[in-house]
Design a protein around this motif. Structure first.
Motif, PDB file in Angstrom:
ATOM      1  N   GLY A 247      49.757  32.168  52.059  1.00 59.19           N
ATOM      2  CA  GLY A 247      51.095  31.688  51.719  1.00 59.19           C
ATOM      3  C   GLY A 247      51.994  32.804  51.225  1.00 59.19           C
ATOM      4  O   GLY A 247      53.154  32.910  51.601  1.00 59.19           O
ATOM      5  N   ASN A 248      51.450  33.657  50.370  1.00 61.07           N
ATOM      6  CA  ASN A 248      52.187  34.809  49.838  1.00 61.07           C
ATOM      7  C   ASN A 248      51.213  35.975  49.795  1.00 61.07           C
ATOM      8  O   ASN A 248      50.631  36.268  48.754  1.00 61.07           O
ATOM      9  N   PRO A 249      51.004  36.676  50.927  1.00 60.25           N
ATOM     10  CA  PRO A 249      49.974  37.722  50.979  1.00 60.25           C
ATOM     11  C   PRO A 249      50.227  38.867  50.012  1.00 60.25           C
ATOM     12  O   PRO A 249      49.278  39.401  49.417  1.00 60.25           O
ATOM     13  N   TRP A 250      51.492  39.253  49.830  1.00 53.42           N
ATOM     14  CA  TRP A 250      51.776  40.342  48.890  1.00 53.42           C
ATOM     15  C   TRP A 250      51.497  39.895  47.458  1.00 53.42           C
ATOM     16  O   TRP A 250      51.014  40.692  46.641  1.00 53.42           O
ATOM     17  N   GLY A 251      51.784  38.658  47.165  1.00 50.45           N
ATOM     18  CA  GLY A 251      51.443  38.142  45.840  1.00 50.45           C
ATOM     19  C   GLY A 251      49.948  38.094  45.628  1.00 50.45           C
ATOM     20  O   GLY A 251      49.450  38.378  44.525  1.00 50.45           O
ATOM     21  N   ALA A 252      49.189  37.727  46.687  1.00 47.15           N
ATOM     22  CA  ALA A 252      47.724  37.702  46.583  1.00 47.15           C
ATOM     23  C   ALA A 252      47.173  39.109  46.346  1.00 47.15           C
ATOM     24  O   ALA A 252      46.225  39.293  45.575  1.00 47.15           O
ATOM     25  N   LEU A 253      47.763  40.112  46.997  1.00 51.76           N
ATOM     26  CA  LEU A 253      47.330  41.501  46.776  1.00 51.76           C
ATOM     27  C   LEU A 253      47.630  41.942  45.345  1.00 51.76           C
ATOM     28  O   LEU A 253      46.822  42.644  44.719  1.00 51.76           O
ATOM     29  N   LEU A 254      48.771  41.528  44.841  1.00 56.70           N
ATOM     30  CA  LEU A 254      49.102  41.844  43.442  1.00 56.70           C
ATOM     31  C   LEU A 254      48.100  41.192  42.497  1.00 56.70           C
ATOM     32  O   LEU A 254      47.668  41.806  41.505  1.00 56.70           O
ATOM     33  N   LEU A 255      47.732  39.962  42.802  1.00 52.38           N
ATOM     34  CA  LEU A 255      46.729  39.277  41.983  1.00 52.38           C
ATOM     35  C   LEU A 255      45.415  40.054  41.973  1.00 52.38           C
ATOM     36  O   LEU A 255      44.823  40.271  40.911  1.00 52.38           O
ATOM     37  N   LEU A 256      44.936  40.479  43.154  1.00 54.42           N
ATOM     38  CA  LEU A 256      43.698  41.248  43.216  1.00 54.42           C
ATOM     39  C   LEU A 256      43.801  42.552  42.450  1.00 54.42           C
ATOM     40  O   LEU A 256      42.855  42.979  41.768  1.00 54.42           O
ATOM     41  N   ALA A 257      44.961  43.186  42.552  1.00 52.14           N
ATOM     42  CA  ALA A 257      45.155  44.472  41.881  1.00 52.14           C
ATOM     43  C   ALA A 257      45.011  44.352  40.371  1.00 52.14           C
ATOM     44  O   ALA A 257      44.580  45.305  39.700  1.00 52.14           O
ATOM     45  N   ILE A 258      45.363  43.189  39.798  1.00 47.22           N
ATOM     46  CA  ILE A 258      45.279  42.996  38.349  1.00 47.22           C
ATOM     47  C   ILE A 258      43.972  42.327  37.947  1.00 47.22           C
ATOM     48  O   ILE A 258      43.375  42.648  36.921  1.00 47.22           O
ATOM     49  N   PHE A 259      43.522  41.397  38.760  1.00 48.26           N
ATOM     50  CA  PHE A 259      42.331  40.608  38.429  1.00 48.26           C
ATOM     51  C   PHE A 259      41.075  41.467  38.359  1.00 48.26           C
ATOM     52  O   PHE A 259      40.281  41.371  37.411  1.00 48.26           O
ATOM     53  N   VAL A 260      40.868  42.325  39.343  1.00 50.81           N
ATOM     54  CA  VAL A 260      39.646  43.131  39.394  1.00 50.81           C
ATOM     55  C   VAL A 260      39.515  44.053  38.180  1.00 50.81           C
ATOM     56  O   VAL A 260      38.440  44.121  37.570  1.00 50.81           O
ATOM     57  N   PRO A 261      40.560  44.804  37.768  1.00 52.49           N
ATOM     58  CA  PRO A 261      40.421  45.614  36.548  1.00 52.49           C
ATOM     59  C   PRO A 261      40.110  44.792  35.303  1.00 52.49           C
ATOM     60  O   PRO A 261      39.369  45.251  34.418  1.00 52.49           O
ATOM     61  N   ALA A 262      40.681  43.583  35.219  1.00 46.65           N
ATOM     62  CA  ALA A 262      40.390  42.733  34.060  1.00 46.65           C
ATOM     63  C   ALA A 262      38.909  42.390  34.001  1.00 46.65           C
ATOM     64  O   ALA A 262      38.279  42.409  32.919  1.00 46.65           O
ATOM     65  N   VAL A 263      38.309  42.083  35.150  1.00 43.59           N
ATOM     66  CA  VAL A 263      36.887  41.725  35.199  1.00 43.59           C
ATOM     67  C   VAL A 263      36.015  42.964  34.947  1.00 43.59           C
ATOM     68  O   VAL A 263      35.029  42.906  34.208  1.00 43.59           O
ATOM     69  N   ALA A 264      36.379  44.091  35.561  1.00 36.63           N
ATOM     70  CA  ALA A 264      35.584  45.310  35.390  1.00 36.63           C
ATOM     71  C   ALA A 264      35.559  45.751  33.933  1.00 36.63           C
ATOM     72  O   ALA A 264      34.507  46.144  33.407  1.00 36.63           O
ATOM     73  N   GLY A 265      36.713  45.702  33.263  1.00 32.49           N
ATOM     74  CA  GLY A 265      36.756  46.079  31.855  1.00 32.49           C
ATOM     75  C   GLY A 265      35.923  45.156  30.987  1.00 32.49           C
ATOM     76  O   GLY A 265      35.188  45.609  30.095  1.00 32.49           O
ATOM     77  N   LEU A 266      36.011  43.847  31.253  1.00 32.95           N
ATOM     78  CA  LEU A 266      35.218  42.894  30.477  1.00 32.95           C
ATOM     79  C   LEU A 266      33.729  43.091  30.719  1.00 32.95           C
ATOM     80  O   LEU A 266      32.920  43.055  29.784  1.00 32.95           O
ATOM     81  N   GLY A 267      33.332  43.303  31.971  1.00 30.63           N
ATOM     82  CA  GLY A 267      31.919  43.519  32.279  1.00 30.63           C
ATOM     83  C   GLY A 267      31.371  44.767  31.630  1.00 30.63           C
ATOM     84  O   GLY A 267      30.243  44.775  31.120  1.00 30.63           O
ATOM     85  N   ALA A 268      32.168  45.853  31.620  1.00 28.82           N
ATOM     86  CA  ALA A 268      31.727  47.086  30.974  1.00 28.82           C
ATOM     87  C   ALA A 268      31.546  46.884  29.470  1.00 28.82           C
ATOM     88  O   ALA A 268      30.574  47.368  28.877  1.00 28.82           O
ATOM     89  N   LEU A 269      32.475  46.151  28.851  1.00 33.88           N
ATOM     90  CA  LEU A 269      32.353  45.882  27.418  1.00 33.88           C
ATOM     91  C   LEU A 269      31.111  45.058  27.099  1.00 33.88           C
ATOM     92  O   LEU A 269      30.395  45.325  26.121  1.00 33.88           O
ATOM     93  N   ILE A 270      30.849  44.042  27.923  1.00 33.93           N
ATOM     94  CA  ILE A 270      29.663  43.207  27.693  1.00 33.93           C
ATOM     95  C   ILE A 270      28.394  44.035  27.861  1.00 33.93           C
ATOM     96  O   ILE A 270      27.451  43.925  27.070  1.00 33.93           O
ATOM     97  N   GLY A 271      28.348  44.873  28.892  1.00 31.83           N
ATOM     98  CA  GLY A 271      27.179  45.720  29.089  1.00 31.83           C
ATOM     99  C   GLY A 271      26.982  46.694  27.960  1.00 31.83           C
ATOM    100  O   GLY A 271      25.843  46.937  27.519  1.00 31.83           O
ATOM    101  N   TRP A 272      28.058  47.273  27.445  1.00 33.14           N
ATOM    102  CA  TRP A 272      27.938  48.203  26.315  1.00 33.14           C
ATOM    103  C   TRP A 272      27.463  47.469  25.061  1.00 33.14           C
ATOM    104  O   TRP A 272      26.613  47.971  24.321  1.00 33.14           O
ATOM    105  N   TRP A 273      27.994  46.263  24.841  1.00 35.19           N
ATOM    106  CA  TRP A 273      27.644  45.512  23.631  1.00 35.19           C
ATOM    107  C   TRP A 273      26.187  45.050  23.668  1.00 35.19           C
ATOM    108  O   TRP A 273      25.470  45.169  22.680  1.00 35.19           O
ATOM    109  N   LEU A 274      25.724  44.541  24.789  1.00 34.31           N
ATOM    110  CA  LEU A 274      24.348  44.066  24.884  1.00 34.31           C
ATOM    111  C   LEU A 274      23.355  45.223  24.934  1.00 34.31           C
ATOM    112  O   LEU A 274      22.216  45.091  24.469  1.00 34.31           O
TER     113      LEU A 274
END
Length: 379
Positions: A259-286
């Motif tokens: 429906g909005n491919p450029w918007g979907a790309l923008l979503l991926l561009a922000i979503f993936v770093p948010a998940v990667a940062g959270l996963g790294a923090l969880i791995g460091w904490w555990l």
């Protein structure tokens, strides 16, 4: 050759580490590919059709037989049992031989001729909502068509022309059309949202597993530029998985998309770093490879319920309505449905995108600070 202590060197080193770690590469590369292929496969038949049903025919009139014929012609239901004994139909329903039945009561035609209200009960197995929906819709459409014909003949007998009778019976016509799920299929409804959760959980567990391994081996301490390279390497794998889902899986299975491919790309561009940062923090904490997997493996189902697509978020306890935004999948599912499926402009998804951007900034800054502090304590 780039130095391992440089940003680019850390980026390449992380990719090599991922490639040499079978557990991490299965989570970051293998799992998204396999899920993208097999998970939607189970929803290939998006709409339940030809659901077995019974008809209890206690009226032998021509009207009842016509209703039977229309029910048999419906693509939604398949009349496999016709009986005059409601008990037999009920027992077939309890055994699972049929998913529902309709009762044509005695003196059905007599009541219709007298213009009296004549309810036709329809019973369905509520344990299977999709099948029950087809049972109810199938009988409703079949019997409604017969009812419309009876009403038109009655109006015609009173002196109205065919056009007048059609207008009198239905002065306001209703035409229902599903805009963003044309087939009204379950797969188009659920896969579009669950795909985001799959992308999150595979990247989250893979990142936590990798960072937990570094903590076990004493390699987690590193300057900010090294951690930037590591996080960018994790994001690269996450972006590739996201493009695989948005750019191939939805097309291959013909789910609503684009429906909005450029918007979907923008979503991926922000979503993936948010998940990667959270996963790294969880791995460091555990600080433990296996513990990271054990802690995250069973969070998928709760996050799915809190995502707001399979269960209304308003029905959650108030505290969960707030806490669910700490998971990137909550905002990403909302934004993805708006941008990729509904074709909404980016401005309509500013709130979930802002939440994702905030989570990404907080996660990355926290990871850079943790890595720097940890390194300073070890030296």
């Amino acid at each position: 050759m780039a130095s391992p202590s440089s940003l680019f060197g850390a980026f390449i080193s992380t990719l090599r580490t991922v490639a040499s770690d079978i557990g991490v590469i299965l989570l970051l590369v293998g799992a998204p590919v396999l899920y993208g292929f097999f998970y939607p496969w189970f929803y290939t038949e998006e709409v339940v059709q030809r659901v077995p049903v019974a008809v209890v025919q206690q009226d032998g009139s021509g009207l009842a037989r016509q209703m039977m014929r229309f029910a048999s012609a419906s693509p939604r239901i398949d009349v496999v049992l016709t009986t005059g004994d409601e008990r037999e139909a009920r027992e077939a329903l309890l055994r699972g031989d049929v998913m529902g039945y309709a009762l044509l009561p005695p003196d059905l035609k007599r009541h219709v001729v007298r213009s009296e209200s004549t309810p036709v009960p329809v019973y369905a197995n509520g344990a299977y909502p999709l099948a029950a929906k087809q049972v109810q819709y199938g009988f409703a459409e079949a019997f409604g068509t017969v009812s419309a014909g009876v009403e038109l003949r009655r109006l015609g007998a009173s002196g109205q022309s065919k056009l007048q009778a059609a207008s009198s019976r239905s002065p306001v016509n209703l035409q229902m059309e599903a805009m963003f799920n044309p087939t009204e299929g379950y797969g188009s409804f659920v896969v579009a949202a669950v795909a985001i959760l799959i992308l999150q959980q595979t990247l989250l567990m893979g990142s936590a597993l990798l960072v937990g391994t570094w903590r076990e081996q004493g390699q987690a301490a590193a300057p900010p530029r090294v951690w930037l390279g590591r996080l960018l390497a994790l994001c690269t794998l996450g972006w590739l998985s996201g493009l695989y889902y948005f750019g191939w899986m939805f097309f291959w299975h013909d789910f609503p998309r684009g429906g909005n491919p450029w918007g979907a790309l923008l979503l991926l561009a922000i979503f993936v770093p948010a998940v990667a940062g959270l996963g790294a923090l969880i791995g460091w904490w555990l600080a433990d490879r296996e513990r990271a997997m054990q802690a995250l493996l069973f969070t998928s189902i709760p996050l799915a319920f809190m995502g707001g697509f399979s269960w209304p978020a308003e029905a959650l306890p108030t505290i969960l309505q707030w806490l669910r935004w700490l998971s990137p999948s909550t905002a990403a599912i909302k934004a993805s449905l708006q941008l990729n499926q509904l074709g909404a402009p980016v401005v309509a998804a500013l709130f979930p995108l802002s939440v994702l951007l905030s989570l990404a900034l907080v996660g990355w800054l926290a990871m850079l600070w943790v890595g720097k502090v940890n390194r300073g304590q070890m030296t």
